[in-house]
Every structure is written in structure tokens, then in C-alpha cells.
Design a protein around this motif. Structure first.
Motif, mmCIF file in Angstrom:
data_model
loop_
_atom_site.group_PDB
_atom_site.id
_atom_site.type_symbol
_atom_site.label_atom_id
_atom_site.label_comp_id
_atom_site.label_asym_id
_atom_site.label_seq_id
_atom_site.Cartn_x
_atom_site.Cartn_y
_atom_site.Cartn_z
ATOM 1 N N VAL A 72 31.823 36.197 44.689
ATOM 2 C CA VAL A 72 33.191 35.501 45.346
ATOM 3 C C VAL A 72 33.271 36.390 46.331
ATOM 4 C CG1 VAL A 72 34.517 35.209 43.667
ATOM 5 C CG2 VAL A 72 32.545 35.339 42.633
ATOM 6 N N ALA A 73 33.388 37.637 45.931
ATOM 7 C CA ALA A 73 34.617 38.610 47.463
ATOM 8 C C ALA A 73 34.104 38.023 48.390
ATOM 9 C CB ALA A 73 34.121 39.741 46.885
ATOM 10 N N SER A 74 32.869 36.976 49.082
ATOM 11 C CA SER A 74 32.961 36.874 49.822
ATOM 12 C C SER A 74 32.708 34.909 50.342
ATOM 13 C CB SER A 74 31.267 37.167 50.959
ATOM 14 O OG SER A 74 30.121 37.350 49.648
ATOM 15 N N THR A 75 32.518 34.585 49.482
ATOM 16 C CA THR A 75 32.727 32.525 49.604
ATOM 17 C C THR A 75 34.335 32.015 49.286
ATOM 18 O OG1 THR A 75 30.220 33.462 48.927
ATOM 19 C CG2 THR A 75 31.442 31.043 48.623
ATOM 20 N N LEU B 12 36.918 40.320 38.517
ATOM 21 C CA LEU B 12 37.276 39.395 39.355
ATOM 22 C C LEU B 12 39.037 39.661 39.107
ATOM 23 C CD1 LEU B 12 36.384 35.606 37.648
ATOM 24 C CD2 LEU B 12 35.231 36.424 40.398
ATOM 25 N N LYS B 13 39.293 40.823 38.367
ATOM 26 C CA LYS B 13 40.629 41.388 38.872
ATOM 27 C C LYS B 13 40.616 42.070 40.269
ATOM 28 C CE LYS B 13 44.385 43.450 35.599
ATOM 29 N NZ LYS B 13 44.508 44.500 36.658
ATOM 30 N N GLU C 115 42.404 42.247 43.128
ATOM 31 C CA GLU C 115 43.099 43.248 44.114
ATOM 32 C C GLU C 115 42.522 44.292 45.219
ATOM 33 O OE1 GLU C 115 44.071 44.900 39.417
ATOM 34 O OE2 GLU C 115 42.856 45.678 40.582
ATOM 35 N N ASN C 116 41.790 44.440 45.709
ATOM 36 C CA ASN C 116 41.472 44.145 47.048
ATOM 37 C C ASN C 116 41.835 43.306 48.480
ATOM 38 O OD1 ASN C 116 40.101 46.476 45.760
ATOM 39 N ND2 ASN C 116 37.858 45.569 45.110
ATOM 40 N N GLY C 117 42.724 42.697 47.822
ATOM 41 C CA GLY C 117 42.999 41.900 48.841
ATOM 42 C C GLY C 117 42.308 40.001 48.424
ATOM 43 N N GLY C 118 43.515 38.903 49.092
ATOM 44 C CA GLY C 118 42.925 37.175 49.519
ATOM 45 C C GLY C 118 43.102 36.607 48.451
ATOM 46 N N GLY D 103 48.729 30.488 45.240
ATOM 47 C CA GLY D 103 47.516 31.021 44.484
ATOM 48 C C GLY D 103 48.343 30.773 43.116
ATOM 49 N N PRO D 104 47.102 31.170 42.608
ATOM 50 C CA PRO D 104 46.730 31.887 40.955
ATOM 51 C C PRO D 104 47.562 33.238 40.387
ATOM 52 C CG PRO D 104 44.700 30.576 41.908
ATOM 53 C CD PRO D 104 45.600 30.817 42.822
ATOM 54 N N PRO D 105 48.366 33.284 39.425
ATOM 55 C CA PRO D 105 48.604 34.531 38.925
ATOM 56 C C PRO D 105 47.458 35.900 39.226
ATOM 57 C CG PRO D 105 49.153 32.965 37.755
ATOM 58 C CD PRO D 105 48.550 32.108 38.588
ATOM 59 N N PRO D 106 48.013 36.372 38.733
ATOM 60 C CA PRO D 106 47.365 37.901 38.664
ATOM 61 C C PRO D 106 46.116 37.686 37.457
ATOM 62 C CG PRO D 106 48.862 38.847 38.863
ATOM 63 C CD PRO D 106 48.871 37.163 38.950
#
Length: 440
Positions: free
Chosen positions: A76-79, A100-101, A105-108, A365-368
Motif C-alpha cells: 500500500v505504501a508503494s502503490t 495504515l495510519k 503519517e510517513n507522507g503521501g 484527500g481523506p481525513p487522518p
């Protein structure tokens, strides 16, 4: 990247059993703003479906592979997925939400996260719901469930806005128009209801007796899995095993296959509390929820109080045909039509589609993600849930977590098959023996 009319939404479905894969994949297609690109992921565990089970479900994906939770988070982090559907048991949903949270938080930009339930919610309502809290959409399969879900969230002071009413995504099929030749009775078996040998043997005996009493009928025992396979729930005492050595009448058969295809030839659906009852009611097939073992929360048939479908084998043997209560059926989201000629089922997924489209189109985008459970709220509960999926209290992978995704090699596949075989042997053979010894 938000979905657009030029680019179909890209959706990932993570499931941990055959039934949840079916629910997740169908939910993804029914709630997507447009025809999606669908990537399937199977969470590695005791109930990871076999190729046969996946084929029987009949839902296809553009890609499909087996992963751990940590591997999935790396994917998910790369796609650039638009939507994630988490078709998992509650604890796994909670772990993935925290993971996923951490990824977000690591960006994107993060995807929209959707979760829900495969069928009737008759146990662990508060536990399961709070473990799913934090997703953008928590799908409720009926008006009744939506009301119950919101009441739980509001009762603990949690945001209930994610609860979105839909319907079970696998309803449909040809409406029932009249009796077949021969008249066909189907008993929909469940892996864990009832649990004990005596009750399951009783139900099998009554099915056999019904077949003998009505030799002009076809009587089918619809099984969930073949020996050695696992489903959403553990099956310690398969009906196949109980039927060995019995002198079954010629008009009684054990069948597998897609439930929809079985319902195509069904004149009377009988079950203890299977979701198949809702599929049957949606088609207007006469449906009976058995009372022989009582109407009890442990059996799940208490959910059908007020449905008009509760009856016993004695009544069925005597020719009883149930008359479902229309108000109850409507509240369950399984009404196939209305007097004005509309189709409420076709409209049932519109609110979820609109909500997902709105989140995808939002410039911010979607909220946190904000799950109800945090280390501060549940310090004695949450860390254990996360650790089972190799995640730390902050949702990041623990040291020693699986390092890479990919197709397992032949040695790894062999070891995994052996481990699953040992687990199944323990569940189906050793555990019942230990339990019986404990009752001595």
C-alpha cells in the motif's frame, strides 16, 4: 490520486477467508464510482482459502496473492490505491488501521478505507464494531444494523459518521416463481453452528428422516467446505464425517458449489442461522430457521425473531410453509422489490458510492485515520492485537517482521501446507478429544 472518469479507480481487497473474499470483492465492485481495477490479497492464516474455494466463490480479480499484514502495508505504501476494502476479522481490521495510519503519517495521500461484516451480526457486536472503528466507511448490511452500529459508537463517545447503510453484496439471482420437479429441500450447513456433536448429529438425523418421509423430494445437504479446508469459522465436526457409515436414502445428497447455483433449484431452504437464509429470502424462496435446538444467542437464530421464518423439523415434516414478515424482511435489506416497481437493492449501494466518490474528489484527500482504540484508551488490549500482526504500539513493523512480499518457494509452500495440516488436525481431532476428556 483521486479516481476520475478517464482512469478507473484502483482498489485493493484484503481478505482472510473464502467468504470474506467474496464479500470484499463484491463490495468493492458495487461501491466503486466506476468499474475498478481490482487487486486481491489473501491474509496468510488458518483460513486462507484454497484454489478450489476461490473458484467456488466465483469472484475474479485482476491480480491475487497471499500476504502478511506487514507485507500488505508495504504494498500500500508503494502503490497508489484509491480504495482499500478490509474484509477481515475485527482484530485484523484494527491492526491494519493502525498500520495504515502509520503509513499515511510517513507522507503521501492515503486511500479510502472501507470495512464491514460478511453477514448477520449476532455476537460480539460492541467488540467487533469498536475494532472496526476508524475506517472511512463501516458498512452496515441493513437499516437495523446501521441503527445498532451508530448506537454502539455514540454510546462510547466515538464518531459514528462512518456507518453507512448498504446491503449484502452477494444477494441477487433469479426470483422464485414456483415449485420445481422434483421439489427440492436444501439444508444450509454452518461450520460452527451448532458446535457440539450431539446437536449436529441430531440435525443430520432429522434431515435423513425428512428425506425418508418425503421420497418424492430431492433433499440436499449444502456443505461449506471439503475435509481439510477451513472457512471463516472453524468446523471441528464436518457433516461429511458424521454421515460416514450412515445408510442415507437415495434422495438425500451432500453437495458443494456456489450457493447461488444451489438456490436456483431450491423450493425450501432450511438452516439454523446461516446468511444463506437472507439470500433465500431475497429471492422469495420459502425459508425456515430451525427452532429444534432452541432460539438462542449462541445459535444466532435469535436474529430471526419476528421474521415469520422460525419453525421446527416436525412442522416441516408435516408440510409447513413459512410466510415471512414483510416489515422484518425490509429492515434486513433483502427486499427484492416494492409495490411501485422500484428495486431498493439496486439503490442500496448508492450512499456508499457517493461517499467514496466524495472522499476521492476532495482536494485534501481523506481525513487522518482515527481508530477508537489507542494506547491511551486500551493499553491492556490494543498492543496484543497489533503484535499478532507484527506491529508495534505505533503501528510500525516490529523487528523480525516478514521482510518481503512475493510468491513463496517450494520449500516454504511445503512447510506452510504441513503447518496448516497440523493445525487442522488439532482443531478437528485433538481438540474434541481433549474437550471430551474434560467432561468426564
Amino acid at each position: 490520486m483521486p479516481a476520475s472518469t478517464a482512469n478507473p479507480p484502483r482498489i485493493a481487497v484484503l481478505a482472510d477467508s473464502d467468504t470474506r473474499w467474496k464479500w470484499g470483492a463484491l463490495t468493492a465492485t458495487r461501491t466503486a464510482p466506476s468499474a475498478p481495477v481490482l487487486d486481491g490479497f489473501l491474509l496468510r492464516g488458518r483460513a486462507t482459502p484454497t484454489p478450489r474455494q476461490l473458484a467456488e466463490v466465483g469472484v475474479r480479480a485482476d491480480s491475487l496473492r497471499e500476504v502478511t499484514a506487514v507485507e500488505f502495508l508495504r504494498v500500500v505504501a508503494s502503490t497508489p490505491y484509491d480504495v482499500l476494502v478490509l474484509a477481515l476479522v475485527g482484530g485484523s481490521v484494527q491492526a491494519l488501521l493502525h498500520g495504515l495510519k502509520r503509513v499515511a503519517e510517513n507522507g503521501g495521500r492515503r486511500p479510502v478505507v472501507v470495512t464491514g461484516y460478511v453477514g448477520v451480526v449476532y455476537e460480539k457486536l460492541a467488540d467487533g464494531l469498536l475494532l472496526r472503528h476508524g475506517a472511512d466507511l463501516v458498512l452496515a448490511n441493513s437499516r437495523q444494523d446501521a441503527e445498532r452500529f451508530r448506537a454502539v459508537y455514540e454510546g462510547v463517545g466515538a464518531d459514528a459518521s462512518a456507518v453507512t447503510e448498504v446491503a449484502l453484496p452477494f444477494l441477487g439471482g433469479t426470483p422464485y416463481t414456483g415449485e420445481h420437479d422434483p421439489f427440492t429441500v436444501v439444508f444450509a450447513a454452518q461450520p460452527s453452528v451448532p458446535e457440539n456433536r450431539a446437536d449436529r448429529a441430531y440435525l443430520l438425523d432429522r434431515l435423513v428422516r425428512h428425506a425418508r418421509l418425503h421420497p418424492e423430494r430431492d433433499v440436499l445437504l449444502k456443505l461449506r467446505s471439503r475435509p481439510g479446508e477451513h472457512t471463516t469459522h472453524i468446523e471441528e465436526l464436518p457433516y461429511q464425517k458424521l454421515a460416514r457409515g450412515l445408510d442415507l436414502p437415495s434422495n438425500l445428497r451432500l453437495v458443494y458449489g456456489h450457493m447461488g447455483e444451489v438456490l436456483d433449484r431450491t423450493d425450501l431452504l432450511v438452516t439454523v442461522s446461516s446468511t444463506a437464509a437472507l439470500e433465500s429470502l431475497h429471492r422469495r424462496i420459502p425459508t425456515v430457521v430451525l427452532t429444534d435446538l432452541g432460539v438462542r444467542e449462541a445459535l444466532g437464530n435469535h436474529h430471526f425473531v419476528g421474521s415469520g421464518c422460525l419453525a421446527s423439523w416436525d412442522q416441516l415434516d408435516a408440510g409447513h410453509r413459512p410466510d415471512p414478515d414483510e416489515d422484518w424482511v425490509s429492515r434486513q435489506g433483502v427486499a427484492a422489490g416494492d409495490p411501485s416497481g422500484g428495486d431498493p437493492y439496486a439503490r442500496a449501494f448508492a450512499p456508499a458510492r457517493d461517499r467514496i466518490a466524495g472522499l476521492l474528489d476532495s482536494p485534501a484527500g481523506p481525513p487522518p485515520l482515527t481508530p477508537y482504540y489507542t494506547p491511551a484508551v486500551a493499553p491492556g488490549y490494543l498492543p496484543g492485537i497489533l503484535a499478532r500482526h507484527h506491529l508495534g504500539p505505533d503501528g510500525s513493523p516490529l523487528p523480525g517482521a516478514p521482510a518481503a512480499a512475493g510468491t513463496p518457494g517450494p520449500v516454504r509452500r511445503t512447510v506452510r501446507r504441513a503447518a496448516r495440516g497440523a493445525y487442522r488436525h488439532g482443531v478437528q481431532r485433538v481438540a474434541p478429544v481433549i474437550r471430551r476428556m474434560g467432561e468426564l
